[in-house]
Design a protein around this motif. Structure first.
Motif, PDB file in Angstrom:
ATOM      1  N   GLY A 128       0.841  -1.187   0.000  1.00 19.41           N
ATOM      2  CA  GLY A 128       0.000   0.000   0.000  1.00 19.41           C
ATOM      3  C   GLY A 128       0.879   1.240   0.000  1.00 19.41           C
ATOM      4  N   ILE A 129       0.419   2.312  -0.614  1.00 23.58           N
ATOM      5  CA  ILE A 129       1.159   3.566  -0.604  1.00 23.58           C
ATOM      6  C   ILE A 129       0.321   4.613   0.111  1.00 23.58           C
ATOM      7  N   THR A 130       0.974   5.535   0.785  1.00 21.87           N
ATOM      8  CA  THR A 130       0.289   6.585   1.536  1.00 21.87           C
ATOM      9  C   THR A 130       0.051   7.768   0.622  1.00 21.87           C
ATOM     10  N   VAL A 131      -1.220   8.131   0.464  1.00 21.14           N
ATOM     11  CA  VAL A 131      -1.591   9.238  -0.413  1.00 21.14           C
ATOM     12  C   VAL A 131      -2.464  10.209   0.370  1.00 21.14           C
ATOM     13  N   VAL A 132      -2.730  11.358  -0.215  1.00 14.89           N
ATOM     14  CA  VAL A 132      -3.593  12.371   0.387  1.00 14.89           C
ATOM     15  C   VAL A 132      -4.791  12.580  -0.522  1.00 14.89           C
ATOM     16  N   ASP A 133      -6.010  12.498   0.057  1.00 14.45           N
ATOM     17  CA  ASP A 133      -7.202  12.650  -0.762  1.00 14.45           C
ATOM     18  C   ASP A 133      -7.510  14.129  -1.008  1.00 14.45           C
ATOM     19  N   ASP A 134      -8.639  14.386  -1.650  1.00 11.21           N
ATOM     20  CA  ASP A 134      -9.002  15.758  -2.011  1.00 11.21           C
ATOM     21  C   ASP A 134      -9.257  16.630  -0.790  1.00 11.21           C
ATOM     22  N   ASP A 135      -9.578  16.011   0.345  1.00  5.50           N
ATOM     23  CA  ASP A 135      -9.839  16.773   1.573  1.00  5.50           C
ATOM     24  C   ASP A 135      -8.586  16.977   2.408  1.00  5.50           C
ATOM     25  N   GLY A 136      -7.441  16.534   1.893  1.00  2.00           N
ATOM     26  CA  GLY A 136      -6.191  16.705   2.615  1.00  2.00           C
ATOM     27  C   GLY A 136      -5.958  15.678   3.698  1.00  2.00           C
ATOM     28  N   VAL A 137      -6.711  14.568   3.673  1.00  2.00           N
ATOM     29  CA  VAL A 137      -6.578  13.507   4.675  1.00  2.00           C
ATOM     30  C   VAL A 137      -5.758  12.363   4.085  1.00  2.00           C
ATOM     31  N   GLY A 138      -4.823  11.856   4.854  1.00  5.51           N
ATOM     32  CA  GLY A 138      -4.000  10.757   4.391  1.00  5.51           C
ATOM     33  C   GLY A 138      -4.783   9.457   4.334  1.00  5.51           C
ATOM     34  N   ARG A 139      -4.699   8.771   3.211  1.00  2.88           N
ATOM     35  CA  ARG A 139      -5.374   7.478   3.019  1.00  2.88           C
ATOM     36  C   ARG A 139      -4.380   6.475   2.453  1.00  2.88           C
TER      37      ARG A 139
END
Length: 518
Positions: free
Chosen positions: A137-148
């Motif tokens: 899995g890779i750590t990304v940031v969604d459109d709301d600025g929350v890490g997913r």
């Protein structure tokens, strides 16, 4: 010689010759394909094509085999259970509670698709490790600025087609390592339709501050193993044997269930009825041909003139079938880290002690898998999220500045109830009473959070006492008869039972000299 007999004899001689060639002595086979100089684990896989072939064979087995797929799901259910829970240990109880609240909120929607909870990810990730060999899995940031988390399956880790590796670096099946075998980057083919030749994207393993960017979940068995192997790889042949035996047994059972009328005629007798329906021709290598017809219940078979036909009544299934299938299932169960009784959900072939002993031994391996998951997956996710919360929450930012163990957390994996719960509970009470362990650790061993359970117990007791006092006050106000009711009578709290122990008669009666007190 009957038609086809020559081919049968030739096949037997060929098989015997091959068997003799694979023997160095009367009772020992030759191990072919081994490198006598010693090699690392990755060399055994040879190349990416072979690795993905093993992966697809494993996936086909898990999806289509009636035993292995359910066994793997049962293993995942026992290891993951209701999920792992974090227990922050920053040194500040208030900060710990805030971090727990932040985690509970994140765990409801931890991945970028928004379709799975964190417990779902735990199950899917472990199934991928067991079935495919690993998961990432890779750590990304969604459109709301929350890490997913964005999860990828094993086949999406692929070697780059055109890539100039830095000095000392090597790439194996999409994983880039340096000269010390540290994983420095992963080459991912985005999209679920990734196939051979798909363009891969290089993603660094960690950020500049050391926080994970890629979380690679694998259960390696060797230091030189870059990627994991499917758990069913060592038993794929046995699984095929079991499937073939079951299919042959079903065909045999169908044939045995047919009720047929067999007839024979003398030479020169007339033939009636013409050519039987559903007839096909079978041709042998020596040029001989024969006609065969479909077999079905109620079929009448008419022999050729001068031919005698005899029926058969096979013992279906015979005892050798059960013994052989049992042996194969035991091999499959051992490789899946499951007792065979648990694989089949059938404890009738053992007694209570055998069932308990098999489960106890299996739990050692399940605990080992849990520990590896925490190290490879859970601890890295926590480090990433704790760092993110520190950057977005001023209170946690100040706490991180003054607390040396801000990112420290203990993960509590799920546990398994004992077969005899009463004895287990008595043992826990005995341990706490004699100070052999702390209540906190007892709760952790049972998969419960002490900081959550203890406030709940106190809150429940407080509510019960308040309600009992209110009720007692109302009773006494309505019945002023000189015999007031105490709130303890209303609540009627049961007296905790003591642990059964051996006591002397004098101790039970309160006298130290064995005499009864008046």
């Amino acid at each position: 010689m009957q038609p086809g007999t020559a081919d049968l004899v030739k096949s037997f001689h060929d098989m015997r010759q091959q068997f003799r060639m694979l023997k160095t002595g009367p009772h020992k086979k030759v191990k072919t394909g081994l490198m006598l100089t010693g090699v690392n684990a990755d060399v055994k896989v040879k190349n990416e094509t072979q690795y993905f072939r093993m992966m697809e064979i494993s996936r086909d087995i898990v999806e289509n085999d009636p035993v292995v797929g359910s066994g793997l799901r049962r293993l995942v259910a026992n290891v993951v259970g209701s999920g792992f829970s974090p227990d922050p240990d920053t040194g500040d109880g208030e900060v710990d509670l805030v971090l727990k609240e932040k985690w509970a909120e994140y765990a409801e929607q931890p991945e970028i698709q928004g379709a799975y909870s964190f417990v779902d990810l735990e199950r899917i990730n472990l199934m991928g490790i067991l079935r495919d060999g690993d998961g990432i899995g890779i750590t990304v940031v969604d459109d709301d600025g929350v890490g997913r988390l964005e999860m990828f399956e094993g086949h999406q880790l692929r070697d780059p087609s055109k890539y100039t590796k830095p000095d000392g670096h090597s790439v194996f099946c999409g994983v880039e390592v340096d000269k010390h075998r540290r994983r420095v980057a992963y080459h991912l083919a985005p999209g679920v339709d990734a196939t051979r030749g798909s363009k891969s994207v290089r993603v660094s393993a960690v950020r500049d501050d050391g926080i994970p960017l890629c979380i690679h979940s694998v259960l390696p068995s060797r230091l030189t193993q870059t990627r994991g192997l499917p758990i069913v790889q060592p038993i794929s042949d046995f699984i095929d044997y079991h499937d073939s035996i079951q299919m042959a047994q079903l065909v045999k059972q169908q044939a045995a269930s047919c009720f047929m009328l067999l007839r024979s005629k003398a030479m020169g007798s007339p033939v009636f009825g013409g050519t039987p329906a559903n007839t096909t021709k079978e041709k042998f290598s020596d040029g001989f041909e024969r006609s065969t017809s479909e077999l079905y219940p109620g079929k009448e078979i008419t022999g050729e003139p001068g031919e005698t036909i005899s029926g058969f009544s096979p013992n279906v299934p015979n005892q050798e079938y059960f013994n052989h299938v049992s042996m194969i299932l035991q091999i499959i169960a051992v490789n899946l880290d499951l007792p065979v009784q648990l694989l089949l959900l059938d404890p009738t072939k053992t007694n209570f002690s055998g069932w308990r002993g098999a489960l106890d031994q299996a739990k050692y391996r399940w605990t080992e898998i849990q520990s590896s998951l925490i190290s490879a997956f859970h601890s890295k996710v926590w480090a990433w999220k704790a760092n993110e919360w520190m950057q977005t929450e001023p209170y946690l930012a100040r706490a991180a500045g003054r607390l040396q163990n801000y990112s420290k957390a203990t993960w509590n994996p799920p546990t398994w109830p004992y077969i005899e719960p009463m004895k287990d509970a008595q043992a826990d009470a005995f341990i706490v009473q004699h100070r052999l362990n702390s209540p906190r650790r007892i709760y952790m061993a049972r998969g419960m959070d002490y900081d959550v359970v203890l406030p709940e117990i106190i809150s429940d007791n407080t509510d019960a006492i308040i309600q009992a006092k209110i009720a007692a006050r109302n009773i006494n106000a309505g019945y002023d008869d000189g015999s007031p009711v105490d709130w303890r009578e209303v609540l009627s709290v049961p007296v905790p039972q003591t642990i059964n122990q051996s006591w002397s008669r004098s101790e039970l009666m309160g006298g130290g000299n064995g005499q009864f007190d008046d």
